[in-house]
Every structure is written in structure tokens, then in C-alpha cells.
Scaffold this motif. Structure first.
Motif, PDB file in Angstrom:
ATOM      1  N   THR A   1       2.419  11.178  20.491  1.00 56.08           N
ATOM      2  CA  THR A   1       3.446  10.713  19.550  1.00 56.08           C
ATOM      3  C   THR A   1       4.833  11.009  20.106  1.00 56.08           C
ATOM      4  N   LEU A   2       5.700  10.009  20.047  1.00 53.92           N
ATOM      5  CA  LEU A   2       7.033  10.129  20.633  1.00 53.92           C
ATOM      6  C   LEU A   2       7.885  11.111  19.847  1.00 53.92           C
ATOM      7  N   MET A   3       8.539  12.022  20.568  1.00 53.86           N
ATOM      8  CA  MET A   3       9.498  12.958  19.985  1.00 53.86           C
ATOM      9  C   MET A   3      10.904  12.467  20.347  1.00 53.86           C
ATOM     10  N   ILE A   4      11.761  12.421  19.349  1.00 59.40           N
ATOM     11  CA  ILE A   4      13.100  11.869  19.566  1.00 59.40           C
ATOM     12  C   ILE A   4      14.119  12.677  18.779  1.00 59.40           C
ATOM     13  N   LYS A   5      15.323  12.780  19.309  1.00 59.38           N
ATOM     14  CA  LYS A   5      16.372  13.502  18.593  1.00 59.38           C
ATOM     15  C   LYS A   5      16.671  12.813  17.255  1.00 59.38           C
ATOM     16  N   ARG A   6      16.912  13.655  16.251  1.00 57.14           N
ATOM     17  CA  ARG A   6      17.239  13.088  14.931  1.00 57.14           C
ATOM     18  C   ARG A   6      18.471  12.180  15.015  1.00 57.14           C
ATOM     19  N   LEU A   7      19.409  12.519  15.900  1.00 51.21           N
ATOM     20  CA  LEU A   7      20.619  11.723  16.075  1.00 51.21           C
ATOM     21  C   LEU A   7      20.298  10.282  16.481  1.00 51.21           C
ATOM     22  N   ASP A   8      19.225  10.087  17.251  1.00 49.51           N
ATOM     23  CA  ASP A   8      18.889   8.765  17.792  1.00 49.51           C
ATOM     24  C   ASP A   8      17.816   8.049  16.982  1.00 49.51           C
ATOM     25  N   LEU A   9      17.360   8.668  15.903  1.00 49.87           N
ATOM     26  CA  LEU A   9      16.213   8.122  15.189  1.00 49.87           C
ATOM     27  C   LEU A   9      16.485   6.737  14.597  1.00 49.87           C
ATOM     28  N   GLU A  10      17.625   6.566  13.954  1.00 43.08           N
ATOM     29  CA  GLU A  10      17.918   5.287  13.300  1.00 43.08           C
ATOM     30  C   GLU A  10      17.955   4.146  14.317  1.00 43.08           C
ATOM     31  N   TYR A  11      18.626   4.384  15.443  1.00 47.48           N
ATOM     32  CA  TYR A  11      18.686   3.350  16.486  1.00 47.48           C
ATOM     33  C   TYR A  11      17.282   3.048  17.019  1.00 47.48           C
ATOM     34  N   HIS A  12      16.495   4.097  17.217  1.00 44.71           N
ATOM     35  CA  HIS A  12      15.137   3.929  17.739  1.00 44.71           C
ATOM     36  C   HIS A  12      14.299   3.039  16.829  1.00 44.71           C
ATOM     37  N   ILE A  13      14.343   3.314  15.527  1.00 46.97           N
ATOM     38  CA  ILE A  13      13.518   2.543  14.587  1.00 46.97           C
ATOM     39  C   ILE A  13      13.964   1.084  14.551  1.00 46.97           C
ATOM     40  N   LYS A  14      15.274   0.853  14.588  1.00 45.64           N
ATOM     41  CA  LYS A  14      15.783  -0.514  14.478  1.00 45.64           C
ATOM     42  C   LYS A  14      15.601  -1.324  15.749  1.00 45.64           C
TER      43      LYS A  14
ATOM     44  N   THR B   1      13.896  -0.066  19.146  1.00 45.74           N
ATOM     45  CA  THR B   1      12.921   0.165  20.222  1.00 45.74           C
ATOM     46  C   THR B   1      11.536   0.586  19.759  1.00 45.74           C
ATOM     47  N   CYS B   2      11.410   1.089  18.557  1.00 43.01           N
ATOM     48  CA  CYS B   2      10.106   1.593  18.099  1.00 43.01           C
ATOM     49  C   CYS B   2       9.067   0.473  18.123  1.00 43.01           C
ATOM     50  N   THR B   3       7.971   0.713  18.812  1.00 39.53           N
ATOM     51  CA  THR B   3       6.941  -0.323  18.951  1.00 39.53           C
ATOM     52  C   THR B   3       6.178  -0.565  17.661  1.00 39.53           C
ATOM     53  N   LYS B   4       6.257   0.379  16.720  1.00 37.79           N
ATOM     54  CA  LYS B   4       5.500   0.229  15.482  1.00 37.79           C
ATOM     55  C   LYS B   4       6.365  -0.216  14.291  1.00 37.79           C
ATOM     56  N   THR B   5       7.631  -0.491  14.540  1.00 35.61           N
ATOM     57  CA  THR B   5       8.477  -1.019  13.466  1.00 35.61           C
ATOM     58  C   THR B   5       7.995  -2.407  13.067  1.00 35.61           C
ATOM     59  N   ILE B   6       7.875  -2.650  11.756  1.00 31.82           N
ATOM     60  CA  ILE B   6       7.401  -3.940  11.253  1.00 31.82           C
ATOM     61  C   ILE B   6       8.551  -4.942  11.280  1.00 31.82           C
TER      62      ILE B   6
ATOM     63  N   VAL C   1       4.673  -8.403  11.633  1.00 25.60           N
ATOM     64  CA  VAL C   1       3.835  -7.667  12.592  1.00 25.60           C
ATOM     65  C   VAL C   1       4.655  -6.553  13.222  1.00 25.60           C
ATOM     66  N   GLU C   2       3.934  -5.592  13.874  1.00 25.66           N
ATOM     67  CA  GLU C   2       4.627  -4.541  14.609  1.00 25.66           C
ATOM     68  C   GLU C   2       5.348  -5.144  15.806  1.00 25.66           C
ATOM     69  N   ARG C   3       6.438  -4.467  16.215  1.00 26.83           N
ATOM     70  CA  ARG C   3       7.231  -4.989  17.327  1.00 26.83           C
ATOM     71  C   ARG C   3       6.364  -5.218  18.570  1.00 26.83           C
ATOM     72  N   GLN C   4       5.432  -4.337  18.816  1.00 31.98           N
ATOM     73  CA  GLN C   4       4.615  -4.447  20.022  1.00 31.98           C
ATOM     74  C   GLN C   4       3.679  -5.660  19.995  1.00 31.98           C
ATOM     75  N   HIS C   5       3.482  -6.259  18.802  1.00 39.62           N
ATOM     76  CA  HIS C   5       2.566  -7.394  18.686  1.00 39.62           C
ATOM     77  C   HIS C   5       3.282  -8.723  18.422  1.00 39.62           C
ATOM     78  N   VAL C   6       4.620  -8.709  18.416  1.00 48.01           N
ATOM     79  CA  VAL C   6       5.360  -9.932  18.113  1.00 48.01           C
ATOM     80  C   VAL C   6       5.064 -11.027  19.131  1.00 48.01           C
ATOM     81  N   ASP C   7       5.141 -10.696  20.412  1.00 47.14           N
ATOM     82  CA  ASP C   7       4.906 -11.716  21.445  1.00 47.14           C
ATOM     83  C   ASP C   7       3.504 -12.303  21.335  1.00 47.14           C
TER      84      ASP C   7
END
Length: 356
Positions: A94-107, A109-114, A128-134
């Protein structure tokens, strides 16, 4: 104090308390209300829950008792798990990320963001999840193309409809422009007619203005005015116009001076002014500072058998100036019923310009 073995003079007790190791003192930290013996103060302040410390991760100054909560909930530099539980490709955990960067990550780069399907605007409602869009786009290419074709067809029809509306509006605008031109022409015709009418009215007003060669003024309650205005005192009439001259009566009911005492003195004041109507003004020759007129002033009789008292003369009007007669009529005669109305005390005087 309990435990203190100091012995000394009473006068030194207060000073001793300031340094006594057994004296109860307040903790110096702002929010701490605890008191301890002076000998224990240094140790207490080192472990006090209200002492200020720096976060070892981000360096923010916080209170000691808030340290754990700060790291758990607020510290922007602490590493936390992605709430979507996305996997780090390098470590396969599971990816560990700084709380400061969390919002940007979810919007971004996160592969599981719907995410919505890229063809959402064309009608695809799949998420679908970002990783399955293509993969979703590839697997449903035919369906997406059908949606796109329908959307294009709908837009084409809408464009045609707008084009037809535009043609209709253009025709309406042209019709309105023609109507405006017609109304403009009608307005110009009306303006010409009005101009002619104004000219005719102006000529009529001017003719009437010049033909008005006399003016009568009825003085109300003349006996009272005689009492009020002693010898040398006068009252005036409203302004009136005769043949381009601005005039008013000046009445001395008991004479203008001592020589005329017992007489009604009647004068006419003259000034160089014009009526307010510009149409008439433009037609009246300039009134000079002097003008020669033949004028008659009268005190009108109200009895058929009694004649008006009149005076007539040729005068040169000077600006400013007044002229008339100091002995127009005896005051007693003017107050008689032959001239003064016994009911309301009115007396009528008249000015008539015979020629110029």
C-alpha cells in the motif's frame, strides 16, 4: 513551611519566601495551573504536558500533550496510507504518501480513484478506477462510437434549427429597418408640419402682443391703502406688457411729495425687458434705452354719469425711469363712490398706449 529548616528574624521572612525551596510556586507554562515546590519546579517544567515542543517531523511548535494527536491527524509531513489503498508499483505494498500531497495524489495519480468514462458527455454513465479507464475505452469502443455518432447527429439538427431561426430573425430585422426608415420619414414630415404650425402660432401671438395697447388694474381695498401709505409712500402694480414695453403702475395715494399732498399721484415705470417667448422676442425690434410714446393714464369711473379722470401726453421713456402726474385726481374724489366701489373698496386705473 513544611520541610524548611530556615531560622531567622521575622523581618526577613518575606525575603526568604522568595527563594525558599519549599515555597509553592506556579508553573511557568501558560496553560498549566499546577503549583509545585520551588525545588521541584525545574523538573516539573521539563515534563509538563503544557510545555511547548517542536514536532520531530514537520517542526511545527505544539504543546506536549497535543503531540500524538498532531502526528496522527494534522502533521503535513507524516506519511499516511492512501485512503483508496492503492499499491506502490515498486514495493507492491500500500502506497504511503505525505499528508501534504494526499489531495493532489487522489485527484491526479491514484490508480484506484473512481473516474467517469471519457465519453460521459456522449451518454456513457460507467465509472471505473483510473487504472482501468483505458481498458474500458478499448473494450467499449463500438458502443462509444455509436454514442458519439448520435451526439453528432443531434448537434447537426440543432445547428440546422439555429440556422433557420437566424434566417427568420434576419428577415424580421430587415422588416424592422424598413419600418424604422418609414417612421423616420413620417417623423420628419410631422416636424415640418409642426414647424409651420409654430410659425403661424408665433405670428398670431406677435400680432396679438402688439395689438394689446391697454391694461387695467383693479386695486383692492383702496381706502385701507390710503390709510397705510402716507404722503410720499407708494405701492406698485404687477408687471404688465404693452407693445413690447415692460411696465408697472406706481401709485402714491396721498401724493408723491408735500406739494402734491391731498392728491393721488399716478406714474408709469418703464424698463427694457422682453417677454419670455423666444418666438415673439425674435420678432420685436430692440427696445432702445429711450422710446417716445403717446400714453393715456386714467382713473376709471364706476358711475355712468361720471367721466373717467384721464391724462394724456407724449413722453420719452428713459431706462430706468417713471413718468406720470403728481396731481392725477384728488384723493377724496378717488375715495368717493363715483370711483371707489363702496362694497369692496376697489379702484380701477388704466394705461393705454395710443401710438409710438
Amino acid at each position: 513551611l513544611v520541610g524548611c529548616d530556615w531560622i531567622g528574624k521575622l523581618q526577613h521572612l518575606t525575603q526568604h519566601r522568595k527563594t525558599c525551596p519549599f515555597q509553592e510556586v506556579q508553573c511557568s507554562h501558560e496553560e498549566c495551573n499546577q503549583t509545585v515546590q520551588r525545588r521541584e519546579l525545574q523538573h516539573h517544567e521539563k515534563i509538563c504536558y503544557f510545555r511547548k515542543v517542536e514536532c520531530v517531523i514537520c517542526g511545527v511548535v505544539i504543546l506536549q500533550h497535543e503531540k500524538d494527536k498532531h502526528i496522527r491527524d494534522d502533521c503535513l509531513q507524516v506519511l499516511i496510507c492512501c485512503p483508496n489503498r492503492c499499491i506502490d508499483n515498486e514495493t507492491d505494498v500500500t502506497l504511503m504518501i505525505k499528508r501534504l500531497d494526499l489531495e493532489y495524489h487522489i485527484k491526479n495519480t491514484c490508480t484506484k480513484t473512481i473516474l467517469d468514462c471519457p465519453f460521459k458527455d456522449q451518454g456513457c454513465s460507467v465509472q471505473v478506477e483510473r487504472q482501468h479507464v483505458d481498458k474500458h475505452v478499448q473494450d467499449n469502443m463500438a458502443a462509444h462510437m455509436m454514442l458519439l455518432a448520435k451526439r453528432c447527429s443531434s448537434l447537426t439538427r440543432h445547428i440546422l434549427s439555429l440556422t433557420e431561426q437566424n434566417v427568420t430573425l434576419t428577415e424580421q430585422c430587415e422588416a424592422l429597418n424598413l419600418r424604422c426608415l418609414s417612421l423616420t420619414q413620417e417623423n420628419e414630415d410631422v416636424d415640418e408640419d409642426l414647424s409651420e404650425d409654430e410659425e403661424n402660432i408665433s405670428d398670431q401671438m406677435f400680432s396679438t402682443f402688439l395689438s394689446c395697447g391697454s391694461y387695467e388694474w383693479t386695486i383692492n381695498d383702496f381706502p385701507t391703502l390710503c390709510t397705510k401709505h402716507i404722503n410720499g409712500s407708494a405701492f406698485t402694480s404687477p408687471i404688465f406688457w404693452l407693445r413690447g414695453h415692460r411696465l408697472n403702475f406706481l401709485v402714491y395715494p396721498n401724493g408723491i411729495d408735500e406739494e402734491a399732498e391731498g392728491w393721488l399721484s399716478l406714474y408709469l415705470e418703464f424698463s427694457e425687458e422682453y417677454p419670455k417667448s423666444r418666438k415673439i422676442i425674435n420678432k420685436i425690434p430692440h427696445v432702445k434705452n429711450t422710446a417716445t410714446v403717446i400714453c393715456r393714464l386714467s382713473v376709471k369711473s364706476i358711475e355712468p354719469e361720471t367721466d373717467d379722470v384721464s391724462q394724456q401726453a407724449t413722453h420719452v421713456l428713459k431706462l430706468p425711469g417713471s413718468w406720470g402726474w403728481s396731481e392725477m385726481i384728488k384723493t377724496t374724489e378717488a375715495l368717493s363712490t363715483a370711483y371707489c366701489n363702496s362694497t369692496d373698496g376697489s379702484l380701477t386705473i388704466k394705461c393705454k398706449i395710443l401710438s409710438e
